[in-house]
Design an enzyme around this catalytic site. Sequence first.
Site, short mmCIF file in Angstrom:
data_model
loop_
_atom_site.label_atom_id
_atom_site.label_comp_id
_atom_site.label_asym_id
_atom_site.label_seq_id
_atom_site.Cartn_x
_atom_site.Cartn_y
_atom_site.Cartn_z
N GLY A 10 70.13 28.72 36.30
CA GLY A 10 71.00 28.14 37.34
C GLY A 10 72.46 28.41 37.06
N PHE A 11 73.31 27.88 37.92
CA PHE A 11 74.75 28.11 37.78
C PHE A 11 75.26 27.55 36.46
CE2 PHE A 11 78.65 25.48 38.91
CZ PHE A 11 79.55 26.41 38.38
N ILE A 12 75.04 26.28 36.20
CA ILE A 12 75.54 25.69 34.95
C ILE A 12 74.70 26.19 33.77
CG2 ILE A 12 75.95 23.55 33.67
CD1 ILE A 12 76.42 22.14 36.35
N ASP A 31 62.77 28.14 33.97
CA ASP A 31 63.39 27.97 35.29
C ASP A 31 62.39 28.37 36.36
OD1 ASP A 31 65.20 28.33 37.62
OD2 ASP A 31 66.77 28.03 36.12
N GLY A 36 67.93 28.55 40.78
CA GLY A 36 68.35 29.51 39.75
C GLY A 36 68.10 30.94 40.24
N LEU A 76 68.48 20.74 31.95
CA LEU A 76 69.33 20.89 33.13
C LEU A 76 68.53 21.13 34.41
CD1 LEU A 76 71.42 21.35 30.78
CD2 LEU A 76 72.57 22.96 32.30
N ALA A 117 71.11 16.28 31.49
CA ALA A 117 72.18 16.56 32.44
C ALA A 117 72.02 15.60 33.61
CB ALA A 117 72.11 18.00 32.91
N TYR A 149 68.53 10.80 44.92
CA TYR A 149 68.97 11.66 43.82
C TYR A 149 69.59 10.81 42.71
CZ TYR A 149 71.39 15.42 41.33
OH TYR A 149 71.85 16.28 40.35
N LYS A 153 68.12 10.38 38.95
CA LYS A 153 68.93 10.70 37.76
C LYS A 153 69.09 9.46 36.88
CE LYS A 153 69.81 15.06 37.85
NZ LYS A 153 69.49 15.93 36.72
#
Length: 321
Positions: A10-12, A31, A36, A76, A117, A149, A153
């Site tokens: 993914g991005f992060i 992933d 991603g 993540l 994360a 969400y 989390k």
Amino acid sequence: MRTLVTGGAGFIGSHLVDRLVERGDTVVVLDDLSTGRRANLAHHAEGGPVQRIEGTILDEPTVGELVAGSDRVFHLAAAVGVDKIVRDPLGSLQVNTRGSENVIAACALSGRKVLIASSSEVYGKTSRVPMQEDDDRILGSTMVHRWSYATAKALDEHLALAHVMHGLRTVIVRYFNIYGPRMDPRGYGSVMANFLRQATRGEPMTVYGDGLQTRCFTYIDDCIDGTLLAMETEAAEAQAFNIGNQQSETTITDLARMVVALTGSTSTVAHETYEARYGPGFEDTRRRVPDASRATERLGWTAKVRLEEGLRRTLESWPTG
Ligand code: UDP
């Protein structure tokens, strides 16, 4: 060090993988490529220090095996983005609760340290800013899918912290609107990805609501610094840390102006109602500002990259057309 990064394409995640490789780690990436992308890791040669496994954290045996074969875990992988959450609340909840439970349980079983994360979204729509890690969380009704969400989390955080009583070593980071190169231009609907895409194509920039809501945009390099410090600071265990740029509070309207100025775009602003975008009853966080003092005091972390500089760097590699 053999490090497992769930969501590592993914991005992060992919930026974290790069940094781990620079430090000499062997990195295993799990992933499912839902958000991603293979391209995010394409610069790592096959057969090199990055091993890619295409699979989901819902696959309990695979998760168990990969965790057992690693020294530590950065978790993540998640279904992310307000757009995705409101469009597919069930699928998102399953990944973000059951998937995370698989990862956390496997880490507990194998005795591996895990970084969770999490998100600034857990604070919900509180009007208390800046947000401190121990603050109350103010969430709306369960009829409003957006809050699922934050709920998922928060459950991940609770689960990890509950496992601490049984010996789990863990640390939690709460990210505040992270941006930078490799954000998917199709985005998961994040405002930064949308604005950069729209501005570079000369399309209208969609501002939802009155545009006076604020966010603290946090550059990816700062995010990765905070993530590594959280994992590697022993005294930080069993705590949550805001990873957000306290200095960068910006209204969405000002962000649009800044992006137009930096890109020299001819784009205009197009206001859209929240209802038109996300359906009836949608609720938003009006101001979101971190109190980052805990991360500064206990991790020695501060965000260094100012918004304008971060935007410039992001634009350098932003795909055109
Ligand atoms: N937003 C917007 N235009 C877009 C996407 C988002 O005005 O194209 C707004 C959104 O309603 C919110 C803020 O920008 O108030 C940040 O949205 P994003 O989805 O990036 O992240 P959030 O902080 O809400 O999780």
